[in-house]
Design an enzyme around this catalytic site. Sequence first.
Site, PDB file in Angstrom:
ATOM      1  N   ASN A  88       7.192  -7.663 -10.498  1.00  9.90           N
ATOM      2  CA  ASN A  88       7.853  -7.221 -11.722  1.00  9.90           C
ATOM      3  C   ASN A  88       9.370  -7.319 -11.569  1.00  9.90           C
ATOM      4  OD1 ASN A  88       5.497  -6.552 -13.167  1.00  9.90           O
ATOM      5  ND2 ASN A  88       5.321  -4.591 -12.090  1.00  9.90           N
ATOM      6  N   GLY A  94       8.261  -3.603 -16.627  1.00 10.16           N
ATOM      7  CA  GLY A  94       7.776  -2.299 -16.180  1.00 10.16           C
ATOM      8  C   GLY A  94       8.154  -1.962 -14.752  1.00 10.16           C
ATOM      9  N   HIS A  99      13.548  -2.026  -5.620  1.00 12.36           N
ATOM     10  CA  HIS A  99      13.596  -2.694  -4.309  1.00 12.36           C
ATOM     11  C   HIS A  99      12.488  -3.738  -4.406  1.00 12.36           C
ATOM     12  CE1 HIS A  99      13.734  -2.320   0.361  1.00 12.36           C
ATOM     13  NE2 HIS A  99      12.932  -3.345   0.054  1.00 12.36           N
ATOM     14  N   HIS A 101       9.457  -6.004  -4.492  1.00  9.42           N
ATOM     15  CA  HIS A 101       8.145  -5.834  -3.865  1.00  9.42           C
ATOM     16  C   HIS A 101       7.146  -6.740  -4.561  1.00  9.42           C
ATOM     17  CE1 HIS A 101       8.733  -2.871  -7.055  1.00  9.42           C
ATOM     18  NE2 HIS A 101       7.448  -3.010  -7.324  1.00  9.42           N
TER      19      HIS A 101
HETATM   20  P1  AMP Z   1       6.789  -1.543 -10.045  1.00 10.70           P
HETATM   21  O1  AMP Z   1       6.330  -0.846 -11.304  1.00 10.70           O
HETATM   22  O2  AMP Z   1       6.510  -3.009 -10.010  1.00 10.70           O
HETATM   23  O3  AMP Z   1       8.244  -1.208  -9.722  1.00 10.70           O
HETATM   24  O4  AMP Z   1       5.893  -0.946  -8.892  1.00 10.70           O
HETATM   25  C1  AMP Z   1       6.179   0.219  -8.189  1.00 10.70           C
HETATM   26  C2  AMP Z   1       4.893   0.663  -7.551  1.00 10.70           C
HETATM   27  O5  AMP Z   1       5.200   1.600  -6.526  1.00 10.70           O
HETATM   28  C3  AMP Z   1       3.922   1.360  -8.502  1.00 10.70           C
HETATM   29  O6  AMP Z   1       2.703   0.624  -8.543  1.00 10.70           O
HETATM   30  C4  AMP Z   1       3.745   2.750  -7.880  1.00 10.70           C
HETATM   31  O7  AMP Z   1       2.423   3.224  -7.986  1.00 10.70           O
HETATM   32  C5  AMP Z   1       4.146   2.499  -6.433  1.00 10.70           C
HETATM   33  N1  AMP Z   1       4.626   3.660  -5.704  1.00 10.70           N
HETATM   34  C6  AMP Z   1       5.518   4.583  -6.126  1.00 10.70           C
HETATM   35  N2  AMP Z   1       5.744   5.496  -5.155  1.00 10.70           N
HETATM   36  C7  AMP Z   1       4.972   5.133  -4.095  1.00 10.70           C
HETATM   37  C8  AMP Z   1       4.751   5.677  -2.792  1.00 10.70           C
HETATM   38  N3  AMP Z   1       5.389   6.774  -2.354  1.00 10.70           N
HETATM   39  N4  AMP Z   1       3.873   5.049  -1.975  1.00 10.70           N
HETATM   40  C9  AMP Z   1       3.224   3.944  -2.396  1.00 10.70           C
HETATM   41  N5  AMP Z   1       3.397   3.385  -3.605  1.00 10.70           N
HETATM   42  C10 AMP Z   1       4.247   3.967  -4.448  1.00 10.70           C
HETATM   43 ZN    ZN Z   2      15.460  -0.292  -0.945  1.00 12.89          ZN
END
Ligand code: AMP
Ligand code: ZN
Length: 115
Positions: A88, A94, A99, A101
Site C-alpha cells: 500500500n 489505506g 514504513h 512493508h
Molecule cells: P498498511 O495498512 O498497509 O499500512 O498495513 C499496516 C498493517 O500493520 C496492518 O495490516 C496492521 O494490521 C498491521 N499492524 C499494525 N500494528 C501491528 C503490530 N504491532 N504487529 C503486527 N502487525 C501490525
Molecule cells: Zn520505520
Amino acid sequence: MTDPNCLFCKICAGEIPSQKVYEDEHMLAFRDINPQAPVHVLVVPKSHFATLAEMNEEQAELVKECLVRIPHIAASLGLASGYRLIVNQGKDAGQTVFHLHIHLLGGKPLGETIV
Ligand code: AMP
Ligand code: ZN
C-alpha cells in the site's frame, strides 16, 4: 535509517514484540496482528522510509533482497499453491503504517478481486 516514533522501526529493533517468521540483516518478516487471510505476514526492510517515492538506492537494494527472499518465506509458510503481495502506497491505498512493508497473504484461494 530509523525513526524513533515508527512502529515498524520499533518492531525491527525488538522494542515491540512480534511473531517473527524470518529475519536477517536486511529485513524482518512477522505475522500481521490483524490477519486478512490464514497466512498474513509483513515483510519489512530494516530501514525507515514511508513509500517507494521516498526510497533511495540503498533502500531499493533492501527491497530487492526482500523480493528475492519472499518465495523462500512463502515456501516455509506452506504457500505452495500461491500467495498475493500487496504494498500500500499512501492514503487512498489505506496505508496506515508509514514504513514500507510488503503484505504476504495466502493460505486459501484469494479470489480475483483487487487483482
Ligand atoms: P498498511 O495498512 O498497509 O499500512 O498495513 C499496516 C498493517 O500493520 C496492518 O495490516 C496492521 O494490521 C498491521 N499492524 C499494525 N500494528 C501491528 C503490530 N504491532 N504487529 C503486527 N502487525 C501490525
Ligand atoms: Zn520505520
